[in-house]
Design a protein around this motif. Structure first.
Motif, short mmCIF file in Angstrom:
data_model
loop_
_atom_site.label_atom_id
_atom_site.label_comp_id
_atom_site.label_asym_id
_atom_site.label_seq_id
_atom_site.Cartn_x
_atom_site.Cartn_y
_atom_site.Cartn_z
N SER A 177 0.44 5.75 7.20
CA SER A 177 0.62 6.52 8.34
C SER A 177 -0.54 6.89 9.39
CB SER A 177 1.55 7.79 7.94
OG SER A 177 0.63 8.77 7.31
N ALA A 210 -1.45 9.74 10.09
CA ALA A 210 -1.92 11.02 9.68
C ALA A 210 -2.88 10.97 8.44
CB ALA A 210 -0.49 11.74 9.22
N ALA A 211 -2.53 9.56 7.93
CA ALA A 211 -3.50 9.44 6.51
C ALA A 211 -4.84 9.34 7.01
CB ALA A 211 -2.79 8.22 5.73
N ASN A 238 -3.58 4.84 -0.64
CA ASN A 238 -3.67 5.09 0.84
C ASN A 238 -5.20 5.03 1.42
OD1 ASN A 238 -1.13 5.42 0.76
ND2 ASN A 238 -1.21 7.58 1.59
N ARG A 239 -6.12 5.48 0.54
CA ARG A 239 -7.58 5.35 1.23
C ARG A 239 -8.00 3.95 1.22
NH1 ARG A 239 -11.92 8.82 1.84
NH2 ARG A 239 -13.97 7.48 1.85
N GLY A 281 -10.97 11.66 8.27
CA GLY A 281 -11.24 12.84 9.40
C GLY A 281 -11.12 12.00 10.86
N SER A 282 -11.44 10.74 11.15
CA SER A 282 -11.19 10.04 12.32
C SER A 282 -11.12 8.67 12.20
CB SER A 282 -12.18 10.66 13.35
OG SER A 282 -13.87 10.02 12.84
N GLY A 322 -6.68 10.68 9.37
CA GLY A 322 -7.36 11.79 9.62
C GLY A 322 -7.53 12.55 8.21
N TYR A 323 -6.43 12.58 7.32
CA TYR A 323 -6.46 13.02 5.88
C TYR A 323 -7.85 12.42 5.12
CZ TYR A 323 -5.24 14.46 1.38
OH TYR A 323 -5.13 15.16 0.14
N HIS A 324 -7.84 11.27 5.05
CA HIS A 324 -8.93 10.73 4.31
C HIS A 324 -10.06 10.59 4.80
CE1 HIS A 324 -6.02 9.65 1.02
NE2 HIS A 324 -5.20 9.54 2.04
#
Length: 210
Positions: free
Chosen positions: A35, A37-38, A3-4, A44-45, A40-42
């Motif tokens: 997604s 949400a990914a 994903n990253r 932050g913004s 923010g997860y990977h």
């Protein structure tokens, strides 16, 4: 890719196609197939992701310029001809990656109101200058010295100036031959010629041989 890596690839594509300012988080998610949400997860913004993508994309562009320098070095032993060939090649890469350069200028304009962006660009500044010093000398890397940083500053100013002129009016952007002529004129009017050694005043001077 994970994903990253997908997000980085999607962000780079958005930078080229939509620009720095117009890219939304949803644009990146759609382009990467990941997604929202990914992000923010990977990263932050969205901004942190775009900043990282811009720096990485610029590094990839640098590899292309490295190939230009290598070809110029192989084609001629004459420093002036190499200079002309390199900067003609640099201008071509700018034209081929207009979207990337447009995003870079967009980002630079926004630093006054974006502390995170300013920090990201400032953090890459020194490394970028040393990278340019190595790049335009055809070297894998250079030491972190005052001399190499000064060399990098010069190349950075020349490069950004050329890119800006090409973005504004491609038909008026200078080629390698024009840049060489400008360098000759400016160098001739600014740099003082080094005085010849005063051999007669040297303690080792013993006059002409008999």
């Amino acid at each position: 890719m994970g994903n990253r890596e997908d997000l980085m690839a999607g962000a780079k594509r958005c930078l080229i196609e939509k620009g720095y300012g117009r890219t939304t988080a949803r644009d990146i998610a759609t382009a990467s197939g990941v997604s929202l949400a990914a992000i923010g997860y990977h990263f932050g913004s969205k901004e942190a992701l775009l900043n990282a993508a811009l720096i990485e994309a610029t590094g990839e562009w640098g590899l292309m310029v490295g190939a230009v320098v290598a070809r110029a070095n192989e084609a001629s032993d004459d420093p002036e001809e190499r200079f002309v060939a390199v900067w003609d090649g640099v201008r071509r890469t700018i034209a081929e990656h207009r979207g990337l350069w447009a995003s870079q200028f967009e980002a630079m304009v926004q630093v006054e109101r974006a502390p995170e962006l300013r920090a990201a660009l400032a953090g890459a500044q020194k490394e970028g200058r040393l990278g340019l010093a190595a790049l335009f000398q055809g070297l894998p890397e250079v030491p972190d010295t005052e001399e190499e940083l000064a060399r990098g500053v010069f190349y950075q100013a020349l490069l950004v100036g050329l890119a800006g002129q090409w973005m504004a009016a491609p038909e008026l952007a200078p080629g390698g031959r024009e840049l060489l002529r400008g360098l000759e004129l400016v160098g001739g009017s600014v740099l003082k010629p080094k005085p010849a050694p005063d051999w007669h005043g040297s303690p080792e001077w013993h006059g002409p041989a008999a």
